[in-house]
Design an enzyme around this catalytic site. Structure first.
Site, PDB file in Angstrom:
ATOM      1  CG  ASP A   1     -38.480   8.239 -59.488  1.00  0.00           C
ATOM      2  OD1 ASP A   1     -37.719   9.186 -59.717  1.00  0.00           O
ATOM      3  OD2 ASP A   1     -38.276   7.101 -59.949  1.00  0.00           O
TER       4      ASP A   1
ATOM      5  CG  ASN B   1     -35.667  10.213 -57.461  1.00  0.00           C
ATOM      6  OD1 ASN B   1     -35.745  10.643 -58.594  1.00  0.00           O
ATOM      7  ND2 ASN B   1     -35.592   8.918 -57.201  1.00  0.00           N
TER       8      ASN B   1
ATOM      9  CD  GLU C   1     -28.417   2.848 -62.340  1.00  0.00           C
ATOM     10  OE1 GLU C   1     -29.561   3.307 -62.155  1.00  0.00           O
ATOM     11  OE2 GLU C   1     -27.420   3.593 -62.484  1.00  0.00           O
TER      12      GLU C   1
ATOM     13  NE  ARG D   1     -27.660   6.432 -62.466  1.00  0.00           N
ATOM     14  CZ  ARG D   1     -28.878   6.925 -62.256  1.00  0.00           C
ATOM     15  NH1 ARG D   1     -29.067   8.237 -62.227  1.00  0.00           N
ATOM     16  NH2 ARG D   1     -29.899   6.125 -62.034  1.00  0.00           N
TER      17      ARG D   1
ATOM     18  CD  GLU E   1     -36.338  10.074 -63.438  1.00  0.00           C
ATOM     19  OE1 GLU E   1     -36.763  11.229 -63.620  1.00  0.00           O
ATOM     20  OE2 GLU E   1     -36.442   9.490 -62.349  1.00  0.00           O
TER      21      GLU E   1
ATOM     22  CG  ASN F   1     -31.543   9.942 -59.885  1.00  0.00           C
ATOM     23  OD1 ASN F   1     -31.549   9.343 -60.964  1.00  0.00           O
ATOM     24  ND2 ASN F   1     -32.520   9.835 -59.012  1.00  0.00           N
TER      25      ASN F   1
END
Length: 310
Positions: A217, A164, A130, A110, A18, A112
């Site tokens: 994304d 995102n 997650e 968390r 990422e 991103n």
């Protein structure tokens, strides 16, 4: 599309690659693997990738160089925003200090995606982590702006599923933002303090009744202000004209999970693409998890911004 070429960069195949960030000074592409909390640097001149584990960190969601401080980076890690030291070659990176922490009330979240605007201000969002509740169902995330002077995250938007892609368009002067499970791209005005206003939906990415495979994304923009969106579980990147709100180009890729995009290279005419190899319904095989470079697009990006810290 006849001249478009897609190549795999040398480097590890990542479970969740990422946040590509091109650093013009070092001619390097920085990026992360979120789930292994590792930093990566692709050296353009050497055609080689260096990797480092962040000591004392569980996640690494984005990595952004600090303006005027070589070898220092701001990294989103779980609920913390970290100042990290890395020489770009060693196998370990060191936490210098915690810049801020979202606190216990956000403990199952968390950070991103994160990106810096032209004034050196960091915008970053959150999602359920997650290892928490079903993070694909809960809209507990937020979008923040980091107030570096006070060391605080300023909430800009709530009820976000997966915060995102984010970018600014030179064509419209607007800010663009993706909440992946809103299945659209939203457009905002930005005031002098960096606050957002005038929320509108630029483009819907699926009909309400359609299946949910089309997941937007990461996102970037070129020097002309067009938007480039990574399509997770869609094996492609889409280019959008923000004035017409139309998809004007699709760039296919040989992997399903396309996570983010950034322009770079000596002439800023290479589109770098991070991908993921994490298992969804079926195991993902290489080149899933690779970083790709796309050439021949006849487009150039703008220099990416470093974060300004006091």
């Amino acid at each position: 599309m006849a001249n478009v070429q897609v190549d795999v960069l040398p480097g590890p195949f990542l479970q969740l690659g990422e946040a590509p960030h091109w650093d013009g000074e070092s001619q390097s592409l920085y990026y992360v693997c979120i789930l292994s909390s590792t930093l990566h640097r692709y050296d353009w001149k050497e055609n080689k990738t260096y990797s480092a584990k962040i000591e004392g960190s569980t996640y690494a969601s984005f990595v952004i160089p600090v303006k005027g401080r070589k070898g220092e980076f701001v990294v989103g890690s779980g609920t913390r925003l970290l100042l990290v030291s890395w020489d770009g070659c060693s196998e370990t990176a060191t936490i210098v200090k915690v810049l801020t922490d979202l606190g216990e009330e956000e403990a199952d979240h968390r950070f991103n995606d994160g990106k810096v605007d032209g004034q050196g201000r960091l915008y970053a969002g959150t999602m359920l982590a997650e290892d928490s509740r079903n993070h694909f169902e809960m809209d507990d995330g937020k979008l923040y702006r980091f107030d570096a002077g006070r060391g605080q995250m300023v909430p800009l938007k709530s009820k976000v599923h997966i915060s995102n892609g984010l970018t600014w368009s030179a064509r419209t002067g607007k800010f663009y933002y993706i909440d992946s499970f809103a299945f659209d791209i939203k457009e905002y005005t930005v005031d002098a303090e960096g606050n957002l206003g005038g929320e509108t939906v630029l483009i819907k990415l699926k009909d309400d009744e359609a299946a949910t495979e089309f997941i937007a994304d990461g996102m970037t923009s070129d020097a002309d202000g067009n938007l480039y969106v990574a399509v997770f579980a869609g094996s492609k990147i889409i280019k959008i004209n923000p004035e017409t709100a139309k998809v004007v180009q699709e760039i296919p890729l040989p992997v399903a999970q396309v996570t983010s995009v950034a322009f770079g290279g000596p002439n800023l005419d290479v589109l770098f693409v991070t991908t993921a190899a994490k298992e969804l319904s079926v195991p993902q095989e290489p080149p899933a998890g690779a970083v790709f470079k796309i050439t021949g697009l006849d487009s150039r990006g703008a220099p990416m911004n470093e974060i300004a810290l006091p």
